[in-house]
Design a protein around this motif. Structure first.
Motif, PDB file in Angstrom:
ATOM      1  N   ALA A  70       0.815  -1.225   0.000  1.00  0.00           N
ATOM      2  CA  ALA A  70       0.000   0.000   0.000  1.00  0.00           C
ATOM      3  C   ALA A  70       0.844   1.268   0.000  1.00  0.00           C
ATOM      4  N   GLY A  71       0.332   2.310  -0.583  1.00  0.00           N
ATOM      5  CA  GLY A  71       1.050   3.576  -0.624  1.00  0.00           C
ATOM      6  C   GLY A  71       0.130   4.663  -1.114  1.00  0.00           C
ATOM      7  N   GLU A  72       0.724   5.751  -1.549  1.00  0.00           N
ATOM      8  CA  GLU A  72      -0.116   6.880  -1.979  1.00  0.00           C
ATOM      9  C   GLU A  72      -0.702   6.615  -3.370  1.00  0.00           C
ATOM     10  N   ASN A  73      -1.724   7.349  -3.690  1.00  0.00           N
ATOM     11  CA  ASN A  73      -2.312   7.264  -5.016  1.00  0.00           C
ATOM     12  C   ASN A  73      -1.739   8.346  -5.923  1.00  0.00           C
ATOM     13  N   ARG A  74      -1.657   8.012  -7.200  1.00  0.00           N
ATOM     14  CA  ARG A  74      -1.284   9.047  -8.171  1.00  0.00           C
ATOM     15  C   ARG A  74      -2.336   9.052  -9.253  1.00  0.00           C
ATOM     16  N   ARG A  75      -2.712  10.219  -9.689  1.00  0.00           N
ATOM     17  CA  ARG A  75      -3.694  10.293 -10.755  1.00  0.00           C
ATOM     18  C   ARG A  75      -2.965  10.495 -12.072  1.00  0.00           C
ATOM     19  N   ILE A  76      -3.357   9.750 -13.062  1.00  0.00           N
ATOM     20  CA  ILE A  76      -2.700   9.841 -14.365  1.00  0.00           C
ATOM     21  C   ILE A  76      -3.676  10.436 -15.374  1.00  0.00           C
ATOM     22  N   ALA A  77      -3.220  11.353 -16.162  1.00  0.00           N
ATOM     23  CA  ALA A  77      -4.051  11.868 -17.247  1.00  0.00           C
ATOM     24  C   ALA A  77      -3.436  11.448 -18.568  1.00  0.00           C
ATOM     25  N   VAL A  78      -4.234  10.827 -19.423  1.00  0.00           N
ATOM     26  CA  VAL A  78      -3.739  10.437 -20.739  1.00  0.00           C
ATOM     27  C   VAL A  78      -3.691  11.688 -21.613  1.00  0.00           C
ATOM     28  N   THR A  79      -2.496  12.041 -22.033  1.00  0.00           N
ATOM     29  CA  THR A  79      -2.332  13.341 -22.689  1.00  0.00           C
ATOM     30  C   THR A  79      -2.225  13.255 -24.199  1.00  0.00           C
ATOM     31  N   GLY A  80      -1.906  12.095 -24.737  1.00  0.00           N
ATOM     32  CA  GLY A  80      -1.806  12.004 -26.194  1.00  0.00           C
ATOM     33  C   GLY A  80      -0.404  11.712 -26.631  1.00  0.00           C
ATOM     34  N   GLY A  81      -0.221  11.627 -27.934  1.00  0.00           N
ATOM     35  CA  GLY A  81       1.053  11.140 -28.456  1.00  0.00           C
ATOM     36  C   GLY A  81       1.859  12.216 -29.125  1.00  0.00           C
ATOM     37  N   GLN A  82       3.131  11.862 -29.360  1.00  0.00           N
ATOM     38  CA  GLN A  82       4.065  12.783 -29.969  1.00  0.00           C
ATOM     39  C   GLN A  82       4.212  12.322 -31.424  1.00  0.00           C
ATOM     40  N   ALA A  83       4.417  13.285 -32.338  1.00  0.00           N
ATOM     41  CA  ALA A  83       4.483  12.914 -33.752  1.00  0.00           C
ATOM     42  C   ALA A  83       5.842  12.316 -34.097  1.00  0.00           C
ATOM     43  N   VAL A  84       5.868  11.105 -34.644  1.00  0.00           N
ATOM     44  CA  VAL A  84       7.110  10.475 -35.090  1.00  0.00           C
ATOM     45  C   VAL A  84       6.889  10.021 -36.529  1.00  0.00           C
ATOM     46  N   GLN A  85       7.798  10.350 -37.392  1.00  0.00           N
ATOM     47  CA  GLN A  85       7.670   9.975 -38.805  1.00  0.00           C
ATOM     48  C   GLN A  85       7.844   8.466 -38.967  1.00  0.00           C
ATOM     49  N   PRO A  86       6.834   7.758 -39.495  1.00  0.00           N
ATOM     50  CA  PRO A  86       6.989   6.304 -39.646  1.00  0.00           C
ATOM     51  C   PRO A  86       8.117   5.938 -40.606  1.00  0.00           C
ATOM     52  N   LEU A  87       8.804   4.829 -40.308  1.00  0.00           N
ATOM     53  CA  LEU A  87       9.932   4.387 -41.136  1.00  0.00           C
ATOM     54  C   LEU A  87       9.514   3.379 -42.196  1.00  0.00           C
ATOM     55  N   TYR A  88       8.215   3.017 -42.191  1.00  0.00           N
ATOM     56  CA  TYR A  88       7.752   2.011 -43.142  1.00  0.00           C
ATOM     57  C   TYR A  88       6.273   2.239 -43.405  1.00  0.00           C
ATOM     58  N   PRO A  89       5.764   1.675 -44.499  1.00  0.00           N
ATOM     59  CA  PRO A  89       4.359   1.891 -44.838  1.00  0.00           C
ATOM     60  C   PRO A  89       3.437   1.216 -43.814  1.00  0.00           C
ATOM     61  N   ALA A  90       2.270   1.822 -43.568  1.00  0.00           N
ATOM     62  CA  ALA A  90       1.331   1.271 -42.591  1.00  0.00           C
ATOM     63  C   ALA A  90       0.542   0.097 -43.157  1.00  0.00           C
ATOM     64  N   ALA A  91       0.520  -0.028 -44.492  1.00  0.00           N
ATOM     65  CA  ALA A  91      -0.362  -1.008 -45.137  1.00  0.00           C
ATOM     66  C   ALA A  91      -0.068  -2.437 -44.685  1.00  0.00           C
ATOM     67  N   ASN A  92      -1.115  -3.241 -44.629  1.00  0.00           N
ATOM     68  CA  ASN A  92      -1.003  -4.628 -44.199  1.00  0.00           C
ATOM     69  C   ASN A  92      -0.398  -5.484 -45.308  1.00  0.00           C
ATOM     70  N   PRO A  93       0.807  -6.049 -45.096  1.00  0.00           N
ATOM     71  CA  PRO A  93       1.445  -6.812 -46.180  1.00  0.00           C
ATOM     72  C   PRO A  93       0.728  -8.122 -46.495  1.00  0.00           C
TER      73      PRO A  93
END
Lengths: 441, 480
Positions: B104-127
């Motif tokens: 047991a310990g203290e509680n922490r509240r987490i807020a989901v803030t979103g993602g950072q933009a990263v340029q993909p290194l490969y196509p997203a399409a399903n091979p």
């Protein structure tokens, strides 16, 4: 909790019905589910607690002589339907294959023995920690040169599986597996060596005490300290019992039906050939109660049976599933999914006595790398162990390779020791081979 | 990235009805005690593989894997649980199991803030859908025919064609979200040849993070079939390998597996944090000849070992491991980086949601030198020229590594002569690179078939190097 046998049975029945509905002329399916706990301590503290929960399903469908398969870890009805549908699409694209199909119904395991494979261990994380700590502490107390640890792990798992096919076979049973392992580092000056020991059992009551596992890991690591290289030479070699199963697996790999019909075996067309000395007998017994590799039927539902693979040094049988049996014009040996519980005849010599009789040579305790050519039998692997003179261990050796050809090594087998106290599903002692090439300085 | 994230949400979260509020709820459960860091890892994978064997398309299989892994970290302790069922109650139950690592310990509240933009290194399409099934079948049959036509001594051919697509989404205890859509394809040809009763085998192949159509470009896969036959025929002529210590020249490309085994594993963060590696505590020391600069680079577009973000959501990077012979850096995941007070390097990888992430290699290679490869061969009076390899293995504590040669030749008086068979190289990781005396200008990366195993987890990796001369290494053979 893992799913019940009844749940798995009804899932298999649904899958087979779905396959039929989608037009398959035959199908088989296997579903498994397991749950467990794995806890690692390192340097006296808990490092990881993993709650494992695995499930999986595999289905194979046949459209006449065409075959397709699919597997999924998602067991919800939509995923099951998708898996069946994908398998059917694939089957429509594969070629007609005269040997494709389910096992011949006459060989299916109609009634089979209970092999006593299910012994759940009621264990919470506190108890698991205590046992893992006992193993690691015993290792750390063993010798002052044990200065670091990769940890000790206790894991326990129970599960069930069901196999069924459209010829009316359905079978399955619950299983359990429990293990304790320990890996520690010994240090002396600049030299650092790690080694391990473990045990694994169906019934937790049969596990080697944690203390002994820790001590053995520590003893192994300390013994390796300050190893030397050897000069390149030819010498007799003893493979210590715990690594001898590698040699047996090279044998059974070469006798697999797949390797035979693909002509990718160094023991091609070798039935009834003599490849070992007269006294050598190798057997498979899938029915050992509580055996780690025991199974009453194989992956196609075919009854398994104890048999001799080598007798009086002569090859008695290949290891076949229905497909490879058909390819070779033989009948299945119930080895779909592999060989189960191998054993080799052992002599009267302990390892110490064997070293004494060998006089001068190499005791190999560790093998590295993949240098076994299954097609030619050429064997060249990294090794470590001990140099032996006057029948006694002189010093540890490392950074050497041992090389030969498996056919010669089998032919040159001098003795198998009675030191059979090793973990795993293979019953063997140490193997003494009269001559191999050792490469070093 | 936002597009990637949307696609990942749609694939992983929407079907189970999980929204950001529920992610926060799960994360709060995971963090509701003395926990330093935590993450949720969602994964949805599909893979299809085809096997041609003995002249026919013998089998094909499809596999679907989906689940979430939940991890809670407190100091050096990790609690971990996973579930295949992505509905809220299962995820909450798994979160409770994982966080039980701490009291047991203290509680922490987490807020989901979103993602950072990263340029993909490969196509997203399903091979899996990148070629119609008929074209996949046609390709395999073409390769079979090409291998058999290449030489009458070819007795057996098998072809494997694999296409996989992985969608992952990570949420960490800082509220960050990251996602990646990862294609991976592989084609491999294996042949058995026979001449006067002697049989030999060889296999070769390639792969990329992209479409199956890549194998058709420039007849790439046909090249694998011809190359497999060439290597197998070479093996038919091979003589016994001399045993003992000698000069070895390693060819460019795949022989970079030497770097992977000899130094790569020893420079993974976890082993060094725990003091288990032969390289532990040697940062800043000379561990290789000044000719050697070794990097691990996860950012090479389309490469098998590349990742846009690793399995903890960290963008990959080019990490210098050894620079001009001096040990410069380790490969880190977040857990080990935090405990060692270092930066994560985008090397946190896991086989799937059912395994904990570990520091792992991506594409590990040595930068080129200045010499012509021919010059290097010419400089060797007696030695071995090693061109192709099977697998390797290392004991990171003692530093001993080993790997098997699948194509190698004798070098006699500066000339490549007879092929040799069944050789194994063995050496000591911290020593071997100090004996590098010449380096070629011909850096090449492997063709994309490498898989690395660690702690029972397999991940795709790449290796590479230029032609490299090692003054002395032990060669295991049968001829004395």
């Amino acid at each position: 909790m893992s799913r019940s046998i009844e749940q798995l049975e009804s899932m298999v029945a649904d899958l087979l019905a779905e396959a039929k509905k989608q037009g398959a002329s035959a199908a088989d399916a296997a579903v498994s589910s397991s749950a467990g706990l794995s806890l690692t301590v390192r340097l006296g503290e808990v490092e990881t607690i993993e709650h494992t929960r695995d499930q999986g399903l595999g289905i194979t469908v046949y459209f006449g002589k065409r075959k397709g398969s699919a597997n999924t870890t998602d067991l919800k009805p939509a995923a099951l339907r998708e898996a069946v549908s994908k398998a059917c699409t694939i089957a429509r694209n594969t070629c007609e294959d005269d040997c494709a199909g389910l096992a011949d119904p006459q060989y299916l395991a109609r009634d089979y023995p209970d092999l006593d494979l299910h012994h759940p261990w009621d264990m919470d994380t506190d108890q698991a920690r205590e046992l893992a700590l006992e193993a690691e502490q015993a290792a750390r107390d063993y010798d002052p040169r044990i200065r670091n640890s990769e940890g000790a792990t206790l894991s326990t798992q129970t599960g069930s599986f069901i196999y069924g096919n459209s010829n009316g076979f359905v079978g399955g049973y619950p299983t359990s597996r429990h293990s304790i392992s320990c890996v520690v580092l010994a240090q002396d000056g600049e030299c650092m060596q790690r080694d391990y020991w473990y045990d694994s059992r169906r019934d937790w009551r049969e596990l080697t005490p944690p203390r002994r596992i820790g001590e053995k890991a520590a003893a192994n690591a300390v013994a390796k300290l300050n190893g030397r290289k050897l000069g390149t030479c030819q010498a007799p070699v003893i493979f210590r019992a715990d690594i001898a199963p590698h040699l047996l697996r090279s044998l059974t790999g070469a006798l697999r039906g797949h390797a035979q019909y693909r002509q990718s075996s160094f023991l091609l067309d070798s039935l009834e050939q003599k490849i070992f000395p007269d006294w050598v007998k190798v057997t498979e017994d899938p029915h050992i109660p509580r055996g780690l590799a025991s199974a009453p039927f194989d992956n196609e539902g075919v009854a398994t049976n104890p048999k001799a693979i080598i007798d009086q040094g002569v090859i008695q049988t290949y290891l076949l599933d229905s497909y490879s049996a058909c390819k070779l014009g033989l009948r299945t040996t119930g080895n779909a999914g592999g060989v189960r519980n191998l054993a080799v005849t052992t002599g009267d010599l302990s390892l110490e006595q064997m070293l004494g009789e060998m006089g001068t040579g190499l005791l190999v305790t560790e093998l590295m790398g993949q240098g076994v050519n299954a097609v030619t039998g050429d064997y060249s692997r990294g090794a470590a162990g001990f140099w032996v003179e006057n029948g006694e261990i002189q010093y540890p050796v490392e950074e050497i390779t041992i090389a030969g050809n498996l056919k010669d090594m089998f032919h040159d087998l001098v003795a198998v020791g009675c030191d059979t106290d090793i973990p795993g599903s293979v019953h063997t002692g140490s193997w003494w081979i009269s001559r191999m090439t050792i490469a070093g300085n | 990235m936002s597009n990637t994230l949307d696609l990942a949400r749609e694939t992983l979260l929407s079907p189970a009805g999980i929204d950001d509020n529920q992610l926060q709820h799960i994360m709060n459960r995971l963090m509701s005690s003395r926990v330093d860091a935590a993450d949720l890892y969602f994964q949805y994978s599909r893979q299809e593989s085809w096997v041609l064997d003995d002249g026919i398309i013998r089998e094909g299989s499809f596999s679907l894997e989906q689940g979430a892994g939940l991890r809670a970290i407190s100091g050096e302790k990790t609690g971990f649980a996973y579930t295949e069922d992505l509905h809220l109650e299962n995820l909450l139950e798994a979160a409770s199991c994982a966080h039980a690592i701490t009291r047991a310990g203290e509680n922490r509240r987490i807020a989901v803030t979103g993602g950072q933009a990263v340029q993909p290194l490969y196509p997203a399409a399903n091979p899996l859908e990148s070629l119609p099934d008929e074209d996949k079948i046609h390709l395999m049959k073409t390769l079979d025919a090409a291998a058999r036509a290449a030489d009458p001594r070819v007795k057996q051919v098998s072809v494997n064609l694999v296409a996989g697509h992985d969608t992952i989404l990570v949420v960490d205890s800082e509220g960050r979200l990251a996602a990646d859509l990862r294609p991976l394809v592989l084609c491999y040809v294996n042949v058995i040849v026979e001449q006067n009763g002697r049989r030999e085998q060889a296999g070769t192949g390639g792969g990329t993070r992209g479409s199956l159509a890549w194998f058709l470009e420039d007849d790439r896969a046909l090249g694998y079939a011809r190359e497999a036959v060439r290597q197998a025929l070479v093996n038919l002529e091979a003589v016994d390998t001399p045993a003992g210590a000698m000069t070895v020249v390693l060819g460019p490309g795949w022989p970079g597996i030497l770097l992977h085994e000899a130094v790569g594993h020893g420079l993974e963060g976890d082993f060094n944090r725990k003091g288990l590696s032969a390289f532990s505590g040697r940062m800043g020391e000379k561990v290789a000849s000044p000719l050697c600069t070794v990097v691990d680079d996860g950012t090479l577009p389309g490469r098998r070992g590349s990742l846009t973000v690793d399995d903890e959501g960290t963008p990959t990077r080019n990490t210098v491991l050894i620079e001009n012979g001096v040990l410069k850096g380790y490969m880190q995941d977040r857990f080990n980086a935090r405990l060692m007070g270092m930066e994560p390097t985008g090397n946190g990888r896991r086989e799937s949601y059912a395994y904990l992430p570990l520091p792992r290699m991506t594409n590990t290679y040595m930068l080129p030198g200045e010499q012509e490869p021919e010059e290097i061969i010419r400089s060797v009076k007696k030695g071995l020229y090693a061109v192709n390899f099977g697998g390797g293995q290392v004991d990171i504590t003692s530093g001993k590594f080993v790997f098997s040669l699948s194509e190698a030749y004798l070098i006699e008086d500066g000339k490549i002569t007879a092929p040799v068979k069944g050789a194994t190289l063995i050496g000591n990781g911290p020593e071997v690179l100090t004996r590098v005396s010449m380096l070629g200008n011909d850096l090449a990366l492997d063709q994309g078939v490498g898989t690395c195993g660690k702690d029972g987890q397999s991940v795709p990796v790449g290796v590479g190097q230029p032609t490299m001369k090692v003054d002395e290494i032990t060669v295991g053979g049968t001829a004395v």
